[in-house]
Design an enzyme around this catalytic site. Structure first.
Site, mmCIF file in Angstrom:
data_model
loop_
_atom_site.group_PDB
_atom_site.id
_atom_site.type_symbol
_atom_site.label_atom_id
_atom_site.label_comp_id
_atom_site.label_asym_id
_atom_site.label_seq_id
_atom_site.Cartn_x
_atom_site.Cartn_y
_atom_site.Cartn_z
ATOM 1 C CD GLU A 207 -2.886 -1.351 0.217
ATOM 2 O OE1 GLU A 207 -2.874 -0.549 -0.736
ATOM 3 O OE2 GLU A 207 -3.670 -2.314 0.296
ATOM 4 C CG HIS B 119 -4.327 0.139 5.585
ATOM 5 N ND1 HIS B 119 -5.695 0.300 5.473
ATOM 6 C CD2 HIS B 119 -4.076 -1.108 5.110
ATOM 7 C CE1 HIS B 119 -6.220 -0.786 4.942
ATOM 8 N NE2 HIS B 119 -5.271 -1.670 4.724
ATOM 9 C CG HIS C 101 -7.053 -5.042 7.812
ATOM 10 N ND1 HIS C 101 -6.574 -6.220 7.298
ATOM 11 C CD2 HIS C 101 -6.747 -4.077 6.897
ATOM 12 C CE1 HIS C 101 -5.987 -5.984 6.118
ATOM 13 N NE2 HIS C 101 -6.077 -4.692 5.870
ATOM 14 C CD GLU D 28 -13.522 10.276 22.078
ATOM 15 O OE1 GLU D 28 -13.945 9.180 22.471
ATOM 16 O OE2 GLU D 28 -12.383 10.693 22.275
ATOM 17 C CG HIS E 169 -9.160 -3.312 2.617
ATOM 18 N ND1 HIS E 169 -8.453 -3.572 1.472
ATOM 19 C CD2 HIS E 169 -8.233 -3.322 3.606
ATOM 20 C CE1 HIS E 169 -7.181 -3.756 1.750
ATOM 21 N NE2 HIS E 169 -7.022 -3.604 3.038
HETATM 22 P P1 13P Z 1 1.084 -5.377 3.110
HETATM 23 O O1 13P Z 1 1.489 -6.642 3.837
HETATM 24 O O2 13P Z 1 1.686 -5.318 1.722
HETATM 25 O O3 13P Z 1 1.393 -4.152 3.939
HETATM 26 O O4 13P Z 1 -0.481 -5.432 2.870
HETATM 27 C C1 13P Z 1 -1.366 -5.557 3.954
HETATM 28 C C2 13P Z 1 -2.671 -4.876 3.721
HETATM 29 O O5 13P Z 1 -3.344 -4.522 4.659
HETATM 30 C C3 13P Z 1 -3.108 -4.632 2.323
HETATM 31 O O6 13P Z 1 -4.157 -3.729 2.278
HETATM 32 ZN ZN ZN Z 2 -5.313 -3.714 4.173
#
Ligand code: 13P
Ligand code: ZN
Length: 275
Positions: free
Chosen positions: A118, A142, A144, A172, A213
């Site tokens: 990413e 980023h 999850h 908040e 995602h």
């Molecule tokens: P990477 O292992 O390449 O960082 O990818 C993980 C991920 O969350 C892809 O969206």
């Molecule tokens: Zn991801």
């Protein structure tokens, strides 16, 4: 950690701590998620004694002139946040950006590895957030985020619907992200297209949700960025707890109440999302 003094440098220590904190929150199954930090001049100077012979330049498929010559700490592609503390130099590293702002090369760490898949999204988000904050923004994260992801199955995939749901679920929220959040429809991850779509939203928002995602959060330092992600995810969790009761919602935070919070806390709420 006594292995090598680079691990005692503030920016490296902060980066590793944030990876571990995210792991402990449950946001980084397997290699899920990635983190990048745009280094300050003093960070680069402190780390430079540990730099190795640079690797080859690798084109990213995206370009940003305002990031030419910058250095980033980045997690590695396919690397696990869970392993950052015990196998640091394989799990993350430092890359330098070329003078065109379209390629990276590894100068430290990422042994047998390369930057996150990413990286194009991180890079374009860094570019627009740097411009939007007069250079203050340094972190792109980023994750999850379980409850945020789950919401992308039941709420309309609009910035308005998500911003309102999150603002109304925890008092908040309008203070922490008064501009709201952006939503990217489901797209193939890891490339230039999703990078451009996300960075377009990050011109307005500090955070963007990737449908089915995860979440991208930005900020000037590790604390603020982690705190933003945590606040959004927690608000989504509260929303779910309410839904899960199956009870009718008897009251929520009204639009007038949101306006009152904004007034008292001195923030400008995104009026487009208020009735
Ligand atoms: P990477 O292992 O390449 O960082 O990818 C993980 C991920 O969350 C892809 O969206
Ligand atoms: Zn991801």
């Amino acid at each position: 950690m006594a292995k090598n003094a680079i691990y005692n440098i503030n920016c490296i220590e902060g980066f590793m701590r944030m990876c571990n904190d995210g792991w402990l929150q449950g946001w980084h199954e397997r290699n899920g998620g990635n983190l990048t930090y745009r280094m300050k001049a003093e960070d680069i100077e402190a780390c430079r004694p540990y730099f190795k012979e640079p690797g080859e330049w690798v084109n990213m498929g995206v370009q940003a002139e305002n990031l030419a010559g910058e250095y980033f700490i980045t997690t590695g592609s396919g690397k696990f946040f869970r392993n950052v503390e015990i196998r640091p130099c394989e799990s993350f590293g430092i890359v330098e950006i070329n003078e065109k702002g379209d390629s990276w090369r590894i100068v430290w760490g990422l042994e047998g590895a390369k930057p996150t898949s990413e990286f194009p999204s991180h890079f374009m988000n860094h570019s627009v957030r740097k411009a939007a904050t007069n250079g203050a923004n340094r972190v792109i994260y980023h994750l999850h985020a379980t409850n945020v992801i789950a919401l992308t199955y039941v709420l309309p995939l609009t910035d308005r619907a998500f911003s309102r749901a999150l603002w109304q679920s925890a008092t908040e929220c309008p203070v922490v992200f008064p501009e709201g959040v952006g939503v990217v429809p489901w797209m193939v991850p890891g490339g230039a297209d999703i990078a451009m779509a996300t960075s377009e939203l990050m011109k307005t928002y500090q955070a963007a949700i990737w449908a089915q995602h995860g979440l991208f959060a930005s900020g000037p330092d590790f604390d603020i960025t982690f705190g933003l992600a945590h606040t959004i995810e927690k608000s989504a969790e509260i929303y779910w707890k309410v839904l899960a009761t199956g009870q009718p919602v008897l009251q929520t935070i009204t639009d007038d109440a949101l306006r009152a919070i904004a007034k008292d806390f001195g923030v400008q709420l995104n009026e487009a999302f208020l009735d």
